[in-house]
Scaffold this motif. Sequence first.
Motif, PDB file in Angstrom:
ATOM      1  N   GLU A  48      39.669  33.724  45.613  1.00  0.00           N
ATOM      2  CA  GLU A  48      39.136  34.046  44.289  1.00  0.00           C
ATOM      3  C   GLU A  48      38.051  33.064  43.878  1.00  0.00           C
ATOM      4  N   SER A  49      38.262  31.782  44.178  1.00  0.00           N
ATOM      5  CA  SER A  49      37.260  30.777  43.815  1.00  0.00           C
ATOM      6  C   SER A  49      35.953  30.998  44.575  1.00  0.00           C
ATOM      7  N   LYS A  50      36.037  31.423  45.841  1.00  0.00           N
ATOM      8  CA  LYS A  50      34.833  31.719  46.614  1.00  0.00           C
ATOM      9  C   LYS A  50      34.074  32.898  45.994  1.00  0.00           C
ATOM     10  N   LEU A  51      34.805  33.919  45.608  1.00  0.00           N
ATOM     11  CA  LEU A  51      34.175  35.085  44.995  1.00  0.00           C
ATOM     12  C   LEU A  51      33.498  34.722  43.675  1.00  0.00           C
ATOM     13  N   LEU A 108      47.526  43.877  50.467  1.00  0.00           N
ATOM     14  CA  LEU A 108      47.711  44.136  49.034  1.00  0.00           C
ATOM     15  C   LEU A 108      47.307  42.927  48.200  1.00  0.00           C
ATOM     16  N   GLN A 109      47.701  41.741  48.660  1.00  0.00           N
ATOM     17  CA  GLN A 109      47.363  40.528  47.917  1.00  0.00           C
ATOM     18  C   GLN A 109      45.866  40.228  47.987  1.00  0.00           C
ATOM     19  N   THR A 110      45.262  40.507  49.131  1.00  0.00           N
ATOM     20  CA  THR A 110      43.823  40.294  49.264  1.00  0.00           C
ATOM     21  C   THR A 110      43.047  41.228  48.344  1.00  0.00           C
ATOM     22  N   LEU A 111      43.499  42.474  48.244  1.00  0.00           N
ATOM     23  CA  LEU A 111      42.858  43.426  47.334  1.00  0.00           C
ATOM     24  C   LEU A 111      42.950  42.952  45.888  1.00  0.00           C
ATOM     25  N   CYS A 112      44.091  42.394  45.534  1.00  0.00           N
ATOM     26  CA  CYS A 112      44.253  41.861  44.176  1.00  0.00           C
ATOM     27  C   CYS A 112      43.245  40.738  43.923  1.00  0.00           C
ATOM     28  N   ALA A 113      43.094  39.846  44.897  1.00  0.00           N
ATOM     29  CA  ALA A 113      42.123  38.752  44.777  1.00  0.00           C
ATOM     30  C   ALA A 113      40.698  39.291  44.681  1.00  0.00           C
ATOM     31  N   LEU A 114      40.395  40.332  45.442  1.00  0.00           N
ATOM     32  CA  LEU A 114      39.065  40.937  45.411  1.00  0.00           C
ATOM     33  C   LEU A 114      38.758  41.530  44.035  1.00  0.00           C
ATOM     34  N   PHE A 115      39.674  42.311  43.512  1.00  0.00           N
ATOM     35  CA  PHE A 115      39.457  42.919  42.204  1.00  0.00           C
ATOM     36  C   PHE A 115      39.262  41.856  41.129  1.00  0.00           C
ATOM     37  N   ARG A 116      40.146  40.842  41.156  1.00  0.00           N
ATOM     38  CA  ARG A 116      40.067  39.801  40.127  1.00  0.00           C
ATOM     39  C   ARG A 116      38.819  38.943  40.289  1.00  0.00           C
ATOM     40  N   GLY A 117      38.571  38.501  41.523  1.00  0.00           N
ATOM     41  CA  GLY A 117      37.458  37.595  41.760  1.00  0.00           C
ATOM     42  C   GLY A 117      36.108  38.211  41.452  1.00  0.00           C
ATOM     43  N   VAL A 118      35.882  39.428  41.894  1.00  0.00           N
ATOM     44  CA  VAL A 118      34.598  40.093  41.669  1.00  0.00           C
ATOM     45  C   VAL A 118      34.373  40.362  40.181  1.00  0.00           C
ATOM     46  N   HIS A 119      35.403  40.798  39.477  1.00  0.00           N
ATOM     47  CA  HIS A 119      35.246  41.050  38.038  1.00  0.00           C
ATOM     48  C   HIS A 119      35.044  39.750  37.264  1.00  0.00           C
ATOM     49  N   GLN A 120      35.761  38.709  37.666  1.00  0.00           N
ATOM     50  CA  GLN A 120      35.625  37.424  36.976  1.00  0.00           C
ATOM     51  C   GLN A 120      34.209  36.875  37.109  1.00  0.00           C
ATOM     52  N   LYS A 121      33.625  37.053  38.284  1.00  0.00           N
ATOM     53  CA  LYS A 121      32.272  36.563  38.536  1.00  0.00           C
ATOM     54  C   LYS A 121      31.229  37.417  37.843  1.00  0.00           C
ATOM     55  N   ASN A 122      31.478  38.697  37.714  1.00  0.00           N
ATOM     56  CA  ASN A 122      30.454  39.638  37.236  1.00  0.00           C
ATOM     57  C   ASN A 122      30.852  40.296  35.920  1.00  0.00           C
TER      58      ASN A 122
END
Length: 567
Positions: free
Chosen positions: A60-63, A101-115
């Motif tokens: 998430e931090s990388k995203l 499933l956990q990676t998808l959760c990180a993707l959704f959260r990380g991308v939205h948090q950044k953008n």
Amino acid sequence: MSQVEKKAGLLRRTSSSKKPLKEKVVLMYDEIFAKEDPAKNNPRFWDELFLMKVNLEYLESKLESVDGEDVQRIQDNINSLFHHCVQALGEEHQIKVVNALQTLCALFRGVHQKNKSASGFDIINMLMGFDKAEQRMKDLMERLDSLLCGDSSESLKSLCLKLLLCLVTVTDNISQNTILEYVMINSIFEAILQILSDASSRGQHGYDAVVLLALLVNYRKYESVNPYIVKLSIVDDEPTLDVSMQYKDKEEENQGGFFSTLTSMVGSMFIADADEKLSVQTNEAILLALYEAVHLNRNFITVLAQSHPEIDIAATPTTTTPTTPTTPLGTTPPSLDSNFLSYFLCRRCVQIIHKLLCYQKKCRIRLHYTWRELWSALINLLKFLLSNETTLLAKHNIFHLALLVVNLFNMFITYGDTFLPTSNSYDELYYEIVRMHQVFDNLYCMVLRVSTNTGQWKEAASKVTHALVNVRAIINHFNPKIESYAAVNHISQLSEEQVLEVVRSNYDTLTLKLQDGLDQFERYSEQPKEAAFFKELVRSISLNVRKNVSLNTLSQDVLLKEFSTIS
């Protein structure tokens, strides 16, 4: 031997001056965030990735740290990661499914948090590529549906629901979450209903499923056709809703459905402790689900009015602290900050009860229910209003809610013979009013004080004063007789049965006033009058659910231990 510290993917030896080492999974994440295709030099890259324990914090931090120029550079790799996550959901290897499933959760959260300021289309493009988004989301929803409806472990089903809750709540305003358009197109309504129709899965996942459905129903509900609204409005599982029956064997325990689950969850909104001081446990997510069911589905009020759900207190959580993968989400602990929200929710809950009682009176349905629980909850609600008078009056006409509550008691007093199950129920009603007379006395003192002074609440308080006439008549009639009975019989403290005996012996000298209009109610319309309130309510629930998912991080260790340990 030196100690090993681990943080955000760095392995650091405290007794060594060497540079910190990175976990293998972190190194693989770094490859994804490089320009080259990570599978170019390692064809087994994606297979190996999903065998590694996910480092959510690092991913998430990388995203979140990706700069604008870097987005274009790594977008193909992010799209590929999303694609391979969805593919991994179809794997037989359960560890891969968990990690995907956990990676998808990180993707959704990380991308939205950044953008946060980006358009929904840009976020979709960043995650999966806009030209492929429809197929990717179709595949994702189909695989989640299969996991929820199939023979997957309870932990995996819990994880699927939490991923969906994560997806639904990544934006403060769910109606601005463009990805949910694909969740509308590829409905999982039937999967949610299946969870709620099975006793075993309902016990494990019922809370999350109901919260998820309540949120999905509120996606752009005033702007477009929402399939979850349409499908909820035509649900009719009445044949499986004889929830008043006493389950006798395992086969019967599997009977039930959405409505029975909901009625069970609404069982304990207000809880009084041993000292009878009010502790308000508002659960806005469940109350919202109750509201939507009553508002949208005409079958629900009929079933609810004739059903006696076995209230399962455990079904409604009393804390927001996550403990296991199946920890329910969406709970708000009692606090001063939640008083205003509690007030609105209580008012809507009381109005639903009033409509149910009107229906029962009209149809003469004698519901075999422990009515004392409702009376106790209503009295506790009055205590809540009294305790928070100053705070609530700053924004709300609390006398309107007080009037609704008092008139519910008047409804029981005046028309209870048409729907209370036995004459003993009437005795118990009077017993509760007399036993808790101090609350009604305090309410009367408050409304009398306000109604005899000039101010904006004068008229509203005066209505409560008049509505209390029969309640006060009951108290003033029976209290002296109870005290006299105790004195004559030299008893310092009467038992409940002794008080009931006094009540039964003195009905004939009690005079009450006939009150008109108690069984009438105003026709309700949500739009446009209440739309702003529901928008804020859904926002509050969404923020609370998101916080719980973030805190729990989906209990990786518990999940991984269940399936095996990856070295």
